[in-house]
Scaffold this motif. Structure first.
Motif, PDB file in Angstrom:
ATOM      1  N   LEU A  55       8.113  -5.240   6.237  1.00 29.40           N
ATOM      2  CA  LEU A  55       9.547  -5.175   5.940  1.00 29.40           C
ATOM      3  C   LEU A  55       9.891  -6.053   4.739  1.00 29.40           C
ATOM      4  O   LEU A  55      10.713  -5.679   3.900  1.00 29.40           O
ATOM      5  CB  LEU A  55      10.351  -5.609   7.165  1.00 29.40           C
ATOM      6  N   SER A  56       9.253  -7.205   4.659  1.00 31.34           N
ATOM      7  CA  SER A  56       9.488  -8.089   3.517  1.00 31.34           C
ATOM      8  C   SER A  56       9.036  -7.446   2.223  1.00 31.34           C
ATOM      9  O   SER A  56       9.698  -7.548   1.186  1.00 31.34           O
ATOM     10  CB  SER A  56       8.750  -9.415   3.730  1.00 31.34           C
ATOM     11  N   SER A  57       7.893  -6.759   2.275  1.00 31.73           N
ATOM     12  CA  SER A  57       7.377  -6.081   1.091  1.00 31.73           C
ATOM     13  C   SER A  57       8.317  -4.989   0.609  1.00 31.73           C
ATOM     14  O   SER A  57       8.536  -4.803  -0.591  1.00 31.73           O
ATOM     15  CB  SER A  57       5.997  -5.492   1.396  1.00 31.73           C
ATOM     16  N   ARG A  58       8.901  -4.273   1.557  1.00 30.52           N
ATOM     17  CA  ARG A  58       9.752  -3.133   1.205  1.00 30.52           C
ATOM     18  C   ARG A  58      11.177  -3.544   0.849  1.00 30.52           C
ATOM     19  O   ARG A  58      11.775  -3.006  -0.076  1.00 30.52           O
ATOM     20  CB  ARG A  58       9.773  -2.129   2.358  1.00 30.52           C
ATOM     21  N   HIS A  59      11.722  -4.526   1.595  1.00 32.68           N
ATOM     22  CA  HIS A  59      13.151  -4.837   1.457  1.00 32.68           C
ATOM     23  C   HIS A  59      13.434  -6.218   0.871  1.00 32.68           C
ATOM     24  O   HIS A  59      14.591  -6.533   0.611  1.00 32.68           O
ATOM     25  CB  HIS A  59      13.838  -4.734   2.824  1.00 32.68           C
ATOM     26  N   GLY A  60      12.400  -7.034   0.679  1.00 31.64           N
ATOM     27  CA  GLY A  60      12.619  -8.371   0.148  1.00 31.64           C
ATOM     28  C   GLY A  60      12.682  -9.416   1.254  1.00 31.64           C
ATOM     29  O   GLY A  60      13.021  -9.130   2.404  1.00 31.64           O
ATOM     30  N   ARG A  61      12.368 -10.650   0.875  1.00 29.96           N
ATOM     31  CA  ARG A  61      12.284 -11.739   1.842  1.00 29.96           C
ATOM     32  C   ARG A  61      13.648 -12.138   2.397  1.00 29.96           C
ATOM     33  O   ARG A  61      13.758 -12.613   3.529  1.00 29.96           O
ATOM     34  CB  ARG A  61      11.649 -12.960   1.169  1.00 29.96           C
ATOM     35  N   SER A  62      14.694 -11.968   1.606  1.00 37.44           N
ATOM     36  CA  SER A  62      16.000 -12.476   2.009  1.00 37.44           C
ATOM     37  C   SER A  62      16.505 -11.832   3.289  1.00 37.44           C
ATOM     38  O   SER A  62      17.197 -12.471   4.086  1.00 37.44           O
ATOM     39  CB  SER A  62      17.021 -12.271   0.887  1.00 37.44           C
ATOM     40  N   MET A  63      16.154 -10.548   3.497  1.00 38.66           N
ATOM     41  CA  MET A  63      16.628  -9.862   4.696  1.00 38.66           C
ATOM     42  C   MET A  63      16.189 -10.593   5.955  1.00 38.66           C
ATOM     43  O   MET A  63      16.979 -10.791   6.884  1.00 38.66           O
ATOM     44  CB  MET A  63      16.104  -8.430   4.727  1.00 38.66           C
ATOM     45  N   LEU A  64      14.920 -11.034   5.991  1.00 37.71           N
ATOM     46  CA  LEU A  64      14.432 -11.760   7.154  1.00 37.71           C
ATOM     47  C   LEU A  64      14.874 -13.214   7.122  1.00 37.71           C
ATOM     48  O   LEU A  64      15.176 -13.796   8.170  1.00 37.71           O
ATOM     49  CB  LEU A  64      12.907 -11.674   7.222  1.00 37.71           C
ATOM     50  N   ALA A 105       0.848  -1.203   0.000  1.00 36.28           N
ATOM     51  CA  ALA A 105       0.000   0.000   0.000  1.00 36.28           C
ATOM     52  C   ALA A 105       0.877   1.244   0.000  1.00 36.28           C
ATOM     53  O   ALA A 105       0.767   2.106   0.872  1.00 36.28           O
ATOM     54  CB  ALA A 105      -0.927  -0.023   1.209  1.00 36.28           C
ATOM     55  N   ASP A 106       1.716   1.349  -0.991  1.00 35.14           N
ATOM     56  CA  ASP A 106       2.666   2.457  -1.114  1.00 35.14           C
ATOM     57  C   ASP A 106       2.676   2.880  -2.576  1.00 35.14           C
ATOM     58  O   ASP A 106       3.092   2.108  -3.442  1.00 35.14           O
ATOM     59  CB  ASP A 106       4.054   1.993  -0.673  1.00 35.14           C
ATOM     60  N   PRO A 107       2.194   4.101  -2.891  1.00 38.02           N
ATOM     61  CA  PRO A 107       2.073   4.500  -4.300  1.00 38.02           C
ATOM     62  C   PRO A 107       3.403   4.467  -5.058  1.00 38.02           C
ATOM     63  O   PRO A 107       3.425   4.166  -6.251  1.00 38.02           O
ATOM     64  CB  PRO A 107       1.498   5.920  -4.224  1.00 38.02           C
ATOM     65  N   GLU A 108       4.505   4.762  -4.383  1.00 33.15           N
ATOM     66  CA  GLU A 108       5.800   4.732  -5.071  1.00 33.15           C
ATOM     67  C   GLU A 108       6.181   3.311  -5.450  1.00 33.15           C
ATOM     68  O   GLU A 108       6.648   3.055  -6.569  1.00 33.15           O
ATOM     69  CB  GLU A 108       6.880   5.364  -4.193  1.00 33.15           C
ATOM     70  N   GLN A 109       5.997   2.377  -4.519  1.00 38.93           N
ATOM     71  CA  GLN A 109       6.294   0.983  -4.829  1.00 38.93           C
ATOM     72  C   GLN A 109       5.358   0.443  -5.906  1.00 38.93           C
ATOM     73  O   GLN A 109       5.787  -0.296  -6.806  1.00 38.93           O
ATOM     74  CB  GLN A 109       6.182   0.127  -3.568  1.00 38.93           C
ATOM     75  N   LEU A 110       4.086   0.808  -5.821  1.00 37.11           N
ATOM     76  CA  LEU A 110       3.131   0.351  -6.828  1.00 37.11           C
ATOM     77  C   LEU A 110       3.476   0.910  -8.205  1.00 37.11           C
ATOM     78  O   LEU A 110       3.347   0.218  -9.222  1.00 37.11           O
ATOM     79  CB  LEU A 110       1.714   0.751  -6.427  1.00 37.11           C
ATOM     80  N   ALA A 111       3.917   2.171  -8.247  1.00 39.73           N
ATOM     81  CA  ALA A 111       4.314   2.771  -9.526  1.00 39.73           C
ATOM     82  C   ALA A 111       5.484   2.003 -10.133  1.00 39.73           C
ATOM     83  O   ALA A 111       5.540   1.783 -11.352  1.00 39.73           O
ATOM     84  CB  ALA A 111       4.671   4.238  -9.341  1.00 39.73           C
ATOM     85  N   VAL A 112       6.426   1.569  -9.295  1.00 40.42           N
ATOM     86  CA  VAL A 112       7.565   0.785  -9.789  1.00 40.42           C
ATOM     87  C   VAL A 112       7.079  -0.543 -10.370  1.00 40.42           C
ATOM     88  O   VAL A 112       7.551  -0.992 -11.431  1.00 40.42           O
ATOM     89  CB  VAL A 112       8.587   0.539  -8.650  1.00 40.42           C
ATOM     90  N   ILE A 113       6.117  -1.189  -9.695  1.00 42.61           N
ATOM     91  CA  ILE A 113       5.564  -2.449 -10.191  1.00 42.61           C
ATOM     92  C   ILE A 113       4.890  -2.240 -11.546  1.00 42.61           C
ATOM     93  O   ILE A 113       5.075  -3.025 -12.486  1.00 42.61           O
ATOM     94  CB  ILE A 113       4.567  -3.022  -9.168  1.00 42.61           C
TER      95      ILE A 113
END
Length: 340
Positions: free
Chosen positions: A196-205, A31-39
């Motif tokens: 955090l996974s949505s923003r930074h990716g699953r690998s971090m966790l 739910a982040d317009p910047e991330q959605l725009a990138v998608i």
């Protein structure tokens, strides 16, 4: 009538509305317009006709209600999961412990962190707006229309496909599997872990999870019971995927313990058994059945569920209005499979 198509930047406000309403656990719909725009921009780049191999492409589909112009739902395909970083899951394993002297033989269920599914195509981002939830035809179109896209463009996708199903969590965003396991290694609640996974990716966790096998019998009862279980609201979608040929026994999600299903792409029902028909423009006869139908275009991809007068092996006659909705003309081909 609902039409499935690939998204454009003009859809951003509606996609953001869907993302805000979507439950915790759909990390691929932030739910982040910047991330959605990138998608969305990534999807527009993936529509390039020159793409002939699997890579980091992502195809984001929307369901448009032609009556209102609003979006009823969305779903997507990642061409290759873990393209830039490993795609982690827990693998269900069985360890055997035996003592010849004591005549004891024990089989123990363990979870092993792995990235076996890295490189698989990934179906993700499935969501339907509230008025459409529970409508089987809409679920079918949102889940399987994109499979017809894969059938028409196999060179863009991997030989195998996986799907992460949402596991058990409550309205407050608590998940018994995460509370019983993941939270011991990363001290945030499930909602924050997914964010955090949505923003930074699953690998971090995933990198903070134990690299050694986890003995399931040592987890709290609630966490054990959640392993491989599907969120009730996702059960119908899960059933549709199993009917498509996905298998559910081998992997679970590292956050909520939901099943991660996988299958050979070419063996999926909508890929293997869909047929093509040449389009004729004219007056169609009485409908003979309900069909999931899609054109074979990329940028102008369109799919819908509708009643048609067609028999396999024959041309398909469409009225001018339906042909326009599906973005086809005389002599084009459509891909079809039985709907309901």
């Amino acid at each position: 009538m609902l039409i499935q198509r690939l998204c454009t930047l003009a859809d951003l406000p509606e996609i953001e509305r869907l993302a805000i309403a979507s439950p915790v656990g759909i990390t691929s719909l932030p739910a982040d317009p910047e991330q959605l725009a990138v998608i969305i921009e990534g999807t527009e780049a993936a529509m390039d006709e020159s793409v002939t191999f699997t890579g980091e492409e992502r195809y984001f589909f929307v369901l448009e209600d032609l009556g209102t112009g609003c979006l009823a739902g969305c779903s997507s395909i990642m061409s290759a999961a873990g393209f830039s970083q490993p795609f982690h899951t827990f693998r269900n394993d069985i360890f055997v412990h035996a003592s010849r002297e004591l005549s004891l033989h024990n089989r123990t269920h363990v979870l092993s962190l792995c990235h076996d599914l890295t490189g698989h195509s990934l179906l993700t981002g499935f969501y339907l707006d509230s008025p459409w939830k529970g409508n089987y035809a809409t679920l079918k179109l949102n889940a399987c229309g994109r499979l017809l896209f894969m059938a028409s463009h196999p060179q863009r996708f991997a030989d195998s496909t996986a799907v992460e199903m949402s596991g058990i969590s409550d309205e407050q965003g608590n998940a018994p599997f995460w509370d019983g396991l993941g939270r011991h290694f990363f001290d945030v609640d499930y909602r924050e872990a997914e964010r955090l996974s949505s923003r930074h990716g699953r690998s971090m966790l995933a990198e903070l999870m134990p690299g050694y096998p986890i003995y399931v019998s040592m987890l709290p009862d609630a966490a054990q019971e959640a392993i491989g279980q599907v969120r009730p609201a996702s059960q119908l979608v899960y059933d549709i995927l199993l009917q498509e040929g996905f298998e559910s026994e081998n992997y679970v999600d590292i956050f909520d313990g939901g099943p991660v299903v996988q299958a050979r792409t070419a063996e999926l029902t909508s890929v293997r058994y869909s047929e093509t028909a040449m389009v004729r423009i004219g007056q169609p006869g009485p409908a003979t059945g309900n069909w999931l139908v899609a054109n074979e275009r990329i940028r102008d991809f369109r799919a819908c569920l509708c009643d048609l007068a067609w028999q396999p092996g024959e041309p398909l006659t469409l009225g001018a209005q339906m042909a326009d909705l599906l973005k086809v003309t005389e002599g084009d081909t459509l891909r079809l499979i039985g709907g309901a």
